[in-house]
Design a protein around this motif. Sequence first.
Motif, PDB file in Angstrom:
ATOM      1  N   LEU A  40       9.873 -13.270   1.492  1.00 33.58           N
ATOM      2  CA  LEU A  40      10.971 -13.594   0.598  1.00 33.58           C
ATOM      3  C   LEU A  40      11.562 -12.261   0.171  1.00 33.58           C
ATOM      4  CD1 LEU A  40      12.592 -15.501  -1.291  1.00 33.58           C
ATOM      5  CD2 LEU A  40      10.740 -15.207  -2.949  1.00 33.58           C
ATOM      6  N   ILE A  41      12.841 -12.047   0.390  1.00 31.82           N
ATOM      7  CA  ILE A  41      13.460 -10.790  -0.015  1.00 31.82           C
ATOM      8  C   ILE A  41      13.790 -10.879  -1.495  1.00 31.82           C
ATOM      9  CG2 ILE A  41      15.432  -9.242   0.261  1.00 31.82           C
ATOM     10  CD1 ILE A  41      15.520 -10.006   3.188  1.00 31.82           C
ATOM     11  N   ASP A  42      13.289  -9.918  -2.248  1.00 36.25           N
ATOM     12  CA  ASP A  42      13.521  -9.856  -3.687  1.00 36.25           C
ATOM     13  C   ASP A  42      14.081  -8.484  -4.022  1.00 36.25           C
ATOM     14  OD1 ASP A  42      13.532  -9.890  -6.435  1.00 36.25           O
ATOM     15  OD2 ASP A  42      11.449 -10.552  -6.650  1.00 36.25           O
ATOM     16  N   THR A  43      15.410  -8.381  -4.081  1.00 37.11           N
ATOM     17  CA  THR A  43      16.049  -7.085  -4.344  1.00 37.11           C
ATOM     18  C   THR A  43      15.833  -6.636  -5.788  1.00 37.11           C
ATOM     19  OG1 THR A  43      18.157  -8.168  -4.814  1.00 37.11           O
ATOM     20  CG2 THR A  43      17.799  -7.391  -2.550  1.00 37.11           C
ATOM     21  N   GLY A  44      15.313  -7.522  -6.630  1.00 39.66           N
ATOM     22  CA  GLY A  44      14.990  -7.149  -8.006  1.00 39.66           C
ATOM     23  C   GLY A  44      13.582  -6.601  -8.149  1.00 39.66           C
ATOM     24  N   ALA A  45      12.791  -6.696  -7.091  1.00 41.58           N
ATOM     25  CA  ALA A  45      11.428  -6.153  -7.089  1.00 41.58           C
ATOM     26  C   ALA A  45      11.450  -4.763  -6.482  1.00 41.58           C
ATOM     27  CB  ALA A  45      10.498  -7.055  -6.287  1.00 41.58           C
ATOM     28  N   LEU A  46      10.761  -3.838  -7.115  1.00 48.33           N
ATOM     29  CA  LEU A  46      10.718  -2.478  -6.602  1.00 48.33           C
ATOM     30  C   LEU A  46       9.855  -2.407  -5.339  1.00 48.33           C
ATOM     31  CD1 LEU A  46      11.644   0.410  -7.186  1.00 48.33           C
ATOM     32  CD2 LEU A  46       9.589   0.695  -8.571  1.00 48.33           C
ATOM     33  N   TYR A  47       8.596  -2.836  -5.449  1.00 52.09           N
ATOM     34  CA  TYR A  47       7.660  -2.761  -4.330  1.00 52.09           C
ATOM     35  C   TYR A  47       7.635  -4.066  -3.543  1.00 52.09           C
ATOM     36  CZ  TYR A  47       5.520   1.211  -6.834  1.00 52.09           C
ATOM     37  OH  TYR A  47       5.287   2.392  -7.469  1.00 52.09           O
ATOM     38  N   SER A  48       7.211  -3.968  -2.293  1.00 54.11           N
ATOM     39  CA  SER A  48       6.911  -5.153  -1.502  1.00 54.11           C
ATOM     40  C   SER A  48       5.510  -5.625  -1.881  1.00 54.11           C
ATOM     41  CB  SER A  48       6.981  -4.823  -0.010  1.00 54.11           C
ATOM     42  OG  SER A  48       8.318  -4.575   0.356  1.00 54.11           O
ATOM     43  N   ASP A  93      -3.901  -3.218  -6.844  1.00 56.05           N
ATOM     44  CA  ASP A  93      -3.956  -2.035  -5.995  1.00 56.05           C
ATOM     45  C   ASP A  93      -2.620  -1.881  -5.278  1.00 56.05           C
ATOM     46  OD1 ASP A  93      -6.593  -1.599  -6.714  1.00 56.05           O
ATOM     47  OD2 ASP A  93      -7.415  -2.617  -4.956  1.00 56.05           O
ATOM     48  N   VAL A  94      -2.248  -0.625  -5.026  1.00 55.79           N
ATOM     49  CA  VAL A  94      -1.008  -0.293  -4.332  1.00 55.79           C
ATOM     50  C   VAL A  94      -1.354   0.652  -3.193  1.00 55.79           C
ATOM     51  CG1 VAL A  94       1.268   0.805  -4.550  1.00 55.79           C
ATOM     52  CG2 VAL A  94       0.360  -0.569  -6.432  1.00 55.79           C
ATOM     53  N   GLY A  95      -0.755   0.426  -2.044  1.00 55.57           N
ATOM     54  CA  GLY A  95      -0.957   1.287  -0.891  1.00 55.57           C
ATOM     55  C   GLY A  95       0.349   1.490  -0.155  1.00 55.57           C
ATOM     56  N   GLU A  96       0.226   1.771   1.123  1.00 55.30           N
ATOM     57  CA  GLU A  96       1.403   2.009   1.951  1.00 55.30           C
ATOM     58  C   GLU A  96       1.238   1.241   3.255  1.00 55.30           C
ATOM     59  OE1 GLU A  96       3.985   5.927   2.948  1.00 55.30           O
ATOM     60  OE2 GLU A  96       1.868   6.033   3.446  1.00 55.30           O
ATOM     61  N   VAL A 116       3.385  -0.778  -1.027  1.00 51.03           N
ATOM     62  CA  VAL A 116       3.154  -2.218  -1.025  1.00 51.03           C
ATOM     63  C   VAL A 116       2.040  -2.540  -2.021  1.00 51.03           C
ATOM     64  CG1 VAL A 116       1.547  -2.122   0.930  1.00 51.03           C
ATOM     65  CG2 VAL A 116       2.794  -4.197   0.483  1.00 51.03           C
ATOM     66  N   VAL A 117       2.219  -3.647  -2.733  1.00 52.48           N
ATOM     67  CA  VAL A 117       1.220  -4.123  -3.682  1.00 52.48           C
ATOM     68  C   VAL A 117       0.282  -5.073  -2.954  1.00 52.48           C
ATOM     69  CG1 VAL A 117       0.858  -5.444  -5.821  1.00 52.48           C
ATOM     70  CG2 VAL A 117       2.860  -3.947  -5.592  1.00 52.48           C
ATOM     71  N   PHE A 118      -1.018  -4.909  -3.183  1.00 52.65           N
ATOM     72  CA  PHE A 118      -2.012  -5.814  -2.613  1.00 52.65           C
ATOM     73  C   PHE A 118      -2.195  -6.949  -3.625  1.00 52.65           C
ATOM     74  CE2 PHE A 118      -4.239  -1.790  -0.766  1.00 52.65           C
ATOM     75  CZ  PHE A 118      -3.158  -1.543   0.050  1.00 52.65           C
ATOM     76  N   GLY A 119      -1.478  -8.042  -3.411  1.00 51.66           N
ATOM     77  CA  GLY A 119      -1.472  -9.157  -4.353  1.00 51.66           C
ATOM     78  C   GLY A 119      -2.640 -10.102  -4.147  1.00 51.66           C
ATOM     79  N   PRO A 120      -2.689 -11.172  -4.981  1.00 46.73           N
ATOM     80  CA  PRO A 120      -3.755 -12.168  -4.811  1.00 46.73           C
ATOM     81  C   PRO A 120      -3.577 -12.954  -3.515  1.00 46.73           C
ATOM     82  CG  PRO A 120      -2.233 -12.829  -6.554  1.00 46.73           C
ATOM     83  CD  PRO A 120      -1.814 -11.461  -6.105  1.00 46.73           C
ATOM     84  N   LEU A 121      -4.594 -13.705  -3.163  1.00 42.61           N
ATOM     85  CA  LEU A 121      -4.648 -14.439  -1.899  1.00 42.61           C
ATOM     86  C   LEU A 121      -3.443 -15.358  -1.679  1.00 42.61           C
ATOM     87  CD1 LEU A 121      -6.345 -15.146   0.622  1.00 42.61           C
ATOM     88  CD2 LEU A 121      -7.435 -16.918  -0.746  1.00 42.61           C
ATOM     89  N   ASN A 122      -2.999 -16.069  -2.712  1.00 51.08           N
ATOM     90  CA  ASN A 122      -1.943 -17.068  -2.549  1.00 51.08           C
ATOM     91  C   ASN A 122      -0.551 -16.552  -2.913  1.00 51.08           C
ATOM     92  OD1 ASN A 122      -2.459 -16.802  -5.251  1.00 51.08           O
ATOM     93  ND2 ASN A 122      -2.404 -18.979  -5.721  1.00 51.08           N
TER      94      ASN A 122
END
Length: 132
Positions: free
Chosen positions: A26-34, A65-68, A82-88
């Motif tokens: 989902l493209i979110d131009t209001g979000a800084l990180y993916s 956590d944040v990585g690349e 990139v943010v390492f988000g939760p499973l869902n």
Amino acid sequence: MGITLTNAKVSNPRRPRGQTVEIEFLIDTGALYSVLPGSIAKKLALEKLDREEFTLADGTHRAYDVGEAFFELGGRRGTSKVVFGPLNVTPLLGALTLESLGLMVNPVTREVLPMRLFLASSSAPPHALSAS
């Protein structure tokens, strides 16, 4: 406002011959990180670079956590945080990733298009810009 979805390939920038996954974002131009589900970050062996606190849509605060990661989209390739988000979590493609790939979203058609790239120039002669 419409929703824009796109497929992109993601891999580990430190393992050029490693595994690649194709994900619908989902493209979110209001979000800084993916954002990627943490399970995909683990599958790709993405390295944690930092841990940052984020404010969620409901106003709560969570640290992730944040990585690349290395992204391939629309014939463009490059790395982005990139943010390492939760499973869902819904995978999001944020502004930094779009800009690092030289891409933008047309606000009317919601198409992902190449961005018009600019470089600043100086009226000073090139030798005046070099360090002494």
